[in-house]
Motif scaffolding. Structure first.
Motif: not given
Lengths: 403, 141
Positions: A98-102, B11-16, B20-25, B29-31
């Motif tokens: 899912r992470a690839v597509l999201t 922090v600025q990157e995290f809000f970006g 964008r809704g970049d869930v994976a990143r 970002a968390y330990a």
């Protein structure tokens, strides 16, 4: 027409394979919610959950209600398929794919498609304006979502009719058909064969910033297997196509039924997103989403055993009087929320933002050009599938555009 | 670059990523043992592990189909801690415009988030995000 309950309360019988049930399942669901909310469908040997609380719990508790080996209600249906669909997996495998597509399916990323969606909608409407006749599904809804998905997975225009036809073959069900028929399997295999060739053709190219490119890059990086890439392309051809197509038809029908509310949208297109949310709640195109029981669990006194199949009746949950006031009333101004038309939780529909974008643009353009459309009820035809709810034909007449 | 400057940049990157809704990143970002703590006694309050954040992060689009946009108003950094004043705005699925004001505390460890604690107007959270519903325990006290 009013938004009054549709029909009297019949005995509790839910048969998701009965074609009559597809025309108006809501009284059956209401009876089940009131008298037998955790319903066991004997012929198929699976459970149907009909209350909002139960469906929501099943969506949230993805360890008790798992997707592995689920997706289809039919026993062993998924096991027969050689290409895995990522929606039939659970974390961490599900998360990896899912992470690839999201990132490509987020609202900001999809914004660049709005221009194409609008231009294509106008193009599809244009040949019908002078005649004053349009079929919302056969002339418009069945083309647009497939065209948009095709851009995301690089299917050229010349191939789109075939791909759409195979997707239709895959989901079609005869009356009371409870197992996959030859037509369904043929649809699946044709799609698989096509996407095998499609991926081979694009494998050596520099990949685009689209879903196909993202998956081929993931395959090169070892994040997705080749079979998963092909399986996900099949999934996109079905999911991106069928449900949005049906949503457009359902919304056209409900807005015609409630023409005073349609008038509000003609006067203020800013209300269209709210009308979409209410259509998703009142008559969404995903009827039943499927899970399997991961560990024994008791719901409302009934024991669901590990391995049992469970249908989450989303369109029933979305009319649960314990959750929604006046649930049988279609009201675009109710501020519809908390419906689960796109599922909920880790498996929530990846294409939700795209479906909303396409539907908004379609109705902005439709209501601008044919604000007075009248549906010809005798011409309505339904798709028959336990999972997807909607029409195959929604013919309408309207005031022709001046030549 | 000082630790403080690096952390403010993170922090600025995290809000970006949030916008964008970049869930994976966002999750990355968390330990591994990083946590998010949403303060207050609302339905969405609590302390969440990385796995729980991963499960919940994409759900913001169910409440906000077009996303929720965060804007940083000010940052103050000291060592591994960054205090952030911010505000948000988005259209809730119900059609209501939601906005809130926040004070975030970011605590980093070797460039990863060890703790993110968010304080906000919890009445607005209850009214709009939770549809007026409160946890049973909070309602009783």
């Amino acid at each position: 027409m009013s938004g009054a309950p549709e029909g009297a309360t019949p005995p509790v019988t839910l048969d998701p394979y009965d074609h009559r049930f597809h025309w108006d399942p809501y009284p059956f669901y209401r009876a089940a919610r009131e008298r037998d909310p955790v319903y066991f469908y004997e012929p198929g040997g699976f459970w149907l959950l009909t209350k909002w609380d139960d469906v929501n719990r099943a969506f949230r508790d993805h360890k008790t209600f798992i997707n592995s080996g689920a997706v289809a209600l039919e026993k062993d249906a998924n096991e027969k398929l050689p290409y895995p669909l990522f929606i039939g997996s659970d974390p961490p495998e599900h998360t990896r794919q899912r992470a690839v597509l999201t990132p490509l399916m987020m609202p900001a990323a999809l914004q660049k498609l709005e221009g194409f969606i609008r231009a294509r909608t106008i193009e599809l409407l244009a040949p019908h304006l002078a005649s004053g006749r349009l079929d919302f599904v056969a002339d418009l809804g069945c083309y647009l979502p497939m065209d948009v998905v095709s851009i995301l997975i690089d299917v050229p225009p010349a191939d789109r009719d075939r791909v759409r036809g195979w997707a239709d073959d895959l989901i079609a069900r005869e009356d009371r058909q409870t197992d996959l028929a030859d037509r369904n399997v043929a649809g699946y295999m044709n799609l698989a064969q096509y996407f095998e060739a499609h991926t081979a053709q694009h494998a050596g190219e520099s990949h685009k910033e689209d879903l196909l490119g993202a998956m081929l890059r993931a395959q090169s990086a070892g994040l997705m297997s080749h079979a998963e890439v092909v399986g996900n392309l099949i999934l996109l051809a079905i999911a991106g196509n069928e449900t949005t197509t049906k949503l457009i038809g359902n919304m056209a029908y409900r807005l015609w039924e409630h023409s005073e509310q349609r008038r509000w949208l003609v006067e203020d297109a800013g209300l269209i997103p709210q009308a979409i949310e209410e259509t998703l709640r009142f008559d969404g195109s995903s009827q039943i989403l499927v899970r399997r029981v991961g560990v024994d669990v008791t719901l409302r006194g009934k024991l669901l055993r590990k391995g049992d199949r469970v249908g989450l009746c989303v369109i029933s949950a979305n009319r649960d009087a314990d959750k929604f006031a006046n649930p049988e009333v279609f009201d675009i101004r109710r501020g519809s929320r908390d419906h689960m038309a796109f599922g909920y939780g880790v498996h929530a529909c990846l294409g939700a933002a795209l479906a909303r974008l396409e539907t908004r643009v379609v109705f902005e353009e439709v209501l601008r050009r044919l604000p007075d459309y009248e549906i010809e009820v005798a011409g309505l035809r339904r798709a028959h599938n336990p999972n997807v709810r909607g029409f195959t034909h929604v013919p309408a007449r309207f005031t022709p555009a001046a030549a | 670059m000082t630790i403080e400057e690096r952390n403010k940049k993170l922090v600025q990157e995290f809000f970006g990523l949030l916008n964008r809704g970049d869930v994976a990143r966002i999750v990355a970002a968390y330990a591994v043992d990083g946590q998010l703590q949403t303060m207050g006694r609302t339905l969405i309050s609590g302390r969440f592990t990385r796995a729980q954040i991963e499960a919940a992060a994409g759900q913001i689009y169910q409440a906000f189909p077009q996303g929720l946009a965060f804007t940083i108003d000010a940052m103050t950094a000291e060592g591994e801690r960054v205090a952030v004043e911010a505000h948000s705005q988005g259209r809730h699925a119900s059609g209501v415009i939601y906005s809130n004001e926040y004070h975030f505390l970011f605590v980093f460890r070797e460039g990863r988030l060890e703790l993110l604690r968010e304080y906000m107007d919890t009445e607005r959270v209850t009214d709009i995000l939770c549809g007026g519903q409160r946890p049973a325990a909070a309602a009783a006290t």
